[in-house]
Design a protein around this motif. Structure first.
Motif, PDB file in Angstrom:
ATOM      1  N   TYR A 127       0.839  -1.204   0.000  1.00 41.19           N
ATOM      2  CA  TYR A 127       0.000   0.000   0.000  1.00 41.19           C
ATOM      3  C   TYR A 127       0.872   1.252   0.000  1.00 41.19           C
ATOM      4  CZ  TYR A 127      -3.939   3.053   0.968  1.00 41.19           C
ATOM      5  OH  TYR A 127      -4.894   4.043   0.882  1.00 41.19           O
ATOM      6  N   ASP A 128       1.952   1.229   0.774  1.00 43.20           N
ATOM      7  CA  ASP A 128       2.858   2.378   0.787  1.00 43.20           C
ATOM      8  C   ASP A 128       3.437   2.637  -0.603  1.00 43.20           C
ATOM      9  OD1 ASP A 128       2.464   2.896   3.463  1.00 43.20           O
ATOM     10  OD2 ASP A 128       4.312   1.912   4.114  1.00 43.20           O
ATOM     11  N   ALA A 129       3.864   1.582  -1.286  1.00 49.99           N
ATOM     12  CA  ALA A 129       4.412   1.759  -2.636  1.00 49.99           C
ATOM     13  C   ALA A 129       3.358   2.323  -3.580  1.00 49.99           C
ATOM     14  CB  ALA A 129       4.945   0.432  -3.167  1.00 49.99           C
ATOM     15  N   MET A 130       2.114   1.908  -3.382  1.00 49.27           N
ATOM     16  CA  MET A 130       1.040   2.348  -4.267  1.00 49.27           C
ATOM     17  C   MET A 130       0.607   3.788  -4.009  1.00 49.27           C
ATOM     18  SD  MET A 130      -1.181  -1.148  -3.919  1.00 49.27           S
ATOM     19  CE  MET A 130      -2.691  -0.509  -4.668  1.00 49.27           C
ATOM     20  N   PHE A 131       0.504   4.177  -2.726  1.00 47.25           N
ATOM     21  CA  PHE A 131      -0.173   5.431  -2.408  1.00 47.25           C
ATOM     22  C   PHE A 131       0.566   6.395  -1.490  1.00 47.25           C
ATOM     23  CE2 PHE A 131      -3.791   2.473  -3.193  1.00 47.25           C
ATOM     24  CZ  PHE A 131      -4.269   3.085  -4.334  1.00 47.25           C
ATOM     25  N   THR A 132       1.619   5.949  -0.828  1.00 45.14           N
ATOM     26  CA  THR A 132       2.247   6.819   0.155  1.00 45.14           C
ATOM     27  C   THR A 132       3.621   7.300  -0.293  1.00 45.14           C
ATOM     28  OG1 THR A 132       1.071   5.614   1.889  1.00 45.14           O
ATOM     29  CG2 THR A 132       2.880   7.005   2.594  1.00 45.14           C
ATOM     30  N   LEU A 133       4.429   6.407  -0.788  1.00 50.38           N
ATOM     31  CA  LEU A 133       5.781   6.760  -1.217  1.00 50.38           C
ATOM     32  C   LEU A 133       5.761   7.345  -2.625  1.00 50.38           C
ATOM     33  CD1 LEU A 133       7.526   3.524   0.077  1.00 50.38           C
ATOM     34  CD2 LEU A 133       7.465   5.765   1.193  1.00 50.38           C
ATOM     35  N   ALA A 134       6.748   8.156  -2.909  1.00 51.17           N
ATOM     36  CA  ALA A 134       6.850   8.742  -4.252  1.00 51.17           C
ATOM     37  C   ALA A 134       7.316   7.672  -5.233  1.00 51.17           C
ATOM     38  CB  ALA A 134       7.833   9.904  -4.238  1.00 51.17           C
ATOM     39  N   VAL A 135       6.489   7.405  -6.219  1.00 50.51           N
ATOM     40  CA  VAL A 135       6.855   6.478  -7.301  1.00 50.51           C
ATOM     41  C   VAL A 135       6.617   7.191  -8.621  1.00 50.51           C
ATOM     42  CG1 VAL A 135       6.441   4.326  -6.044  1.00 50.51           C
ATOM     43  CG2 VAL A 135       4.579   5.376  -7.309  1.00 50.51           C
ATOM     44  N   ASP A 136       7.366   6.786  -9.603  1.00 48.89           N
ATOM     45  CA  ASP A 136       7.279   7.426 -10.916  1.00 48.89           C
ATOM     46  C   ASP A 136       6.170   6.779 -11.744  1.00 48.89           C
ATOM     47  OD1 ASP A 136       7.837   9.104 -13.015  1.00 48.89           O
ATOM     48  OD2 ASP A 136       9.481   7.870 -13.786  1.00 48.89           O
ATOM     49  N   LEU A 137       4.932   7.054 -11.338  1.00 52.65           N
ATOM     50  CA  LEU A 137       3.764   6.581 -12.076  1.00 52.65           C
ATOM     51  C   LEU A 137       2.827   7.760 -12.289  1.00 52.65           C
ATOM     52  CD1 LEU A 137       2.900   3.256 -10.198  1.00 52.65           C
ATOM     53  CD2 LEU A 137       3.847   3.471 -12.500  1.00 52.65           C
ATOM     54  N   PRO A 138       2.222   7.847 -13.451  1.00 49.41           N
ATOM     55  CA  PRO A 138       1.287   8.941 -13.684  1.00 49.41           C
ATOM     56  C   PRO A 138      -0.084   8.645 -13.056  1.00 49.41           C
ATOM     57  CG  PRO A 138       1.509   7.598 -15.650  1.00 49.41           C
ATOM     58  CD  PRO A 138       2.457   7.036 -14.636  1.00 49.41           C
ATOM     59  N   PHE A 139      -0.539   9.522 -12.215  1.00 52.31           N
ATOM     60  CA  PHE A 139      -1.883   9.453 -11.652  1.00 52.31           C
ATOM     61  C   PHE A 139      -2.692  10.577 -12.293  1.00 52.31           C
ATOM     62  CE2 PHE A 139       0.540   7.187  -8.560  1.00 52.31           C
ATOM     63  CZ  PHE A 139      -0.336   6.313  -7.934  1.00 52.31           C
ATOM     64  N   ALA A 140      -3.982  10.400 -12.340  1.00 52.35           N
ATOM     65  CA  ALA A 140      -4.887  11.449 -12.815  1.00 52.35           C
ATOM     66  C   ALA A 140      -4.470  11.995 -14.186  1.00 52.35           C
ATOM     67  CB  ALA A 140      -4.989  12.575 -11.785  1.00 52.35           C
ATOM     68  N   SER A 141      -4.108  11.101 -15.080  1.00 49.56           N
ATOM     69  CA  SER A 141      -3.750  11.520 -16.434  1.00 49.56           C
ATOM     70  C   SER A 141      -4.152  10.423 -17.416  1.00 49.56           C
ATOM     71  CB  SER A 141      -2.240  11.775 -16.538  1.00 49.56           C
ATOM     72  OG  SER A 141      -1.536  10.562 -16.633  1.00 49.56           O
ATOM     73  N   GLN A 142      -4.004  10.704 -18.672  1.00 47.34           N
ATOM     74  CA  GLN A 142      -4.330   9.730 -19.703  1.00 47.34           C
ATOM     75  C   GLN A 142      -3.342   8.555 -19.711  1.00 47.34           C
ATOM     76  OE1 GLN A 142      -7.276  10.476 -20.116  1.00 47.34           O
ATOM     77  NE2 GLN A 142      -7.442  10.813 -22.307  1.00 47.34           N
ATOM     78  N   ASP A 143      -2.159   8.762 -19.145  1.00 49.96           N
ATOM     79  CA  ASP A 143      -1.116   7.745 -19.163  1.00 49.96           C
ATOM     80  C   ASP A 143      -1.134   6.833 -17.939  1.00 49.96           C
ATOM     81  OD1 ASP A 143      -0.165   8.855 -21.544  1.00 49.96           O
ATOM     82  OD2 ASP A 143       1.098  10.282 -20.456  1.00 49.96           O
TER      83      ASP A 143
END
Length: 190
Positions: free
Chosen positions: A108-124
């Motif tokens: 859960y931390d990897a998904m939502f708490t820690l900074a990861v290089d994944l685009p959220f709230a975008s087309q990508d």
């Protein structure tokens, strides 16, 4: 089997091993213990082999997070599908979300708490992240009266995440969790 096919299969197996080792290490010792040196030792490959698959720890964490989104989406879909009615679906999905977060804290931390290089709230946005959000949206759709389903869903998700995060950090008492979750469910299933 061609040499190319075998190499692709072996490469995919190494990637799965790296991601699995990162998940296991994060679960047992936390994300600070996950380093490329430590992962290389865990899977018995050199650091250059890890770097041939991932740019570094951040990319590995992103791969772990994507796996987590797939698992969460599946759990939410199952909870929604088995509910007897829309109100029960909101309750069941909320419970599935919080249970997922409690049972898999490092994930859960990897998904939502820690900074990861994944685009959220975008087309990508990754497909599995979008699937999870879509499950939340379909769950609350019957109650989104003003027609702004996206904002309604984001607010529901924010409530769930807030409850999970505040409880995990000790800012909310664990014994009040079920009551707080019931209040959130009641607000989003009217």
């Amino acid at each position: 089997m061609s040499t190319q096919t075998r190499r692709e299969r072996e490469r995919a197996e190494r990637e799965r091993a790296i991601v699995a080792a990162a998940r296991d290490l994060a679960l047992t010792e936390g994300w600070d213990a996950v380093t490329t040196r430590r992962l290389a030792a865990e899977i018995e490959y050199s650091q250059p082999v890890l770097y041939s698959h991932f740019k570094g720890k951040d990319a590995i964490m992103a791969a772990v997070a994507v796996e987590g989104f797939a698992e969460l989406a599946t759990a939410l879909a199952s909870a929604r599908a088995s509910a007897a009615n829309p109100r029960q679906a909101v309750a069941d999905v909320a419970a599935a979300y919080t249970t997922f977060a409690e049972q898999r804290p490092a994930l859960y931390d990897a998904m939502f708490t820690l900074a990861v290089d994944l685009p959220f709230a975008s087309q990508d946005v990754p497909t599995d992240l979008a699937r999870g959000f879509a499950e939340l949206a379909e769950t609350v759709r019957p109650f989104a009266e003003d027609g702004d389903l996206e904002t309604f869903t984001e607010t529901f998700w924010s409530g769930l995440h807030g409850l999970v995060t505040l409880m995990r950090s000790g800012r909310l008492r664990r014994e009040g969790h079920d009551r707080r979750l019931a209040v959130l469910v009641n607000r989003f299933s009217r």
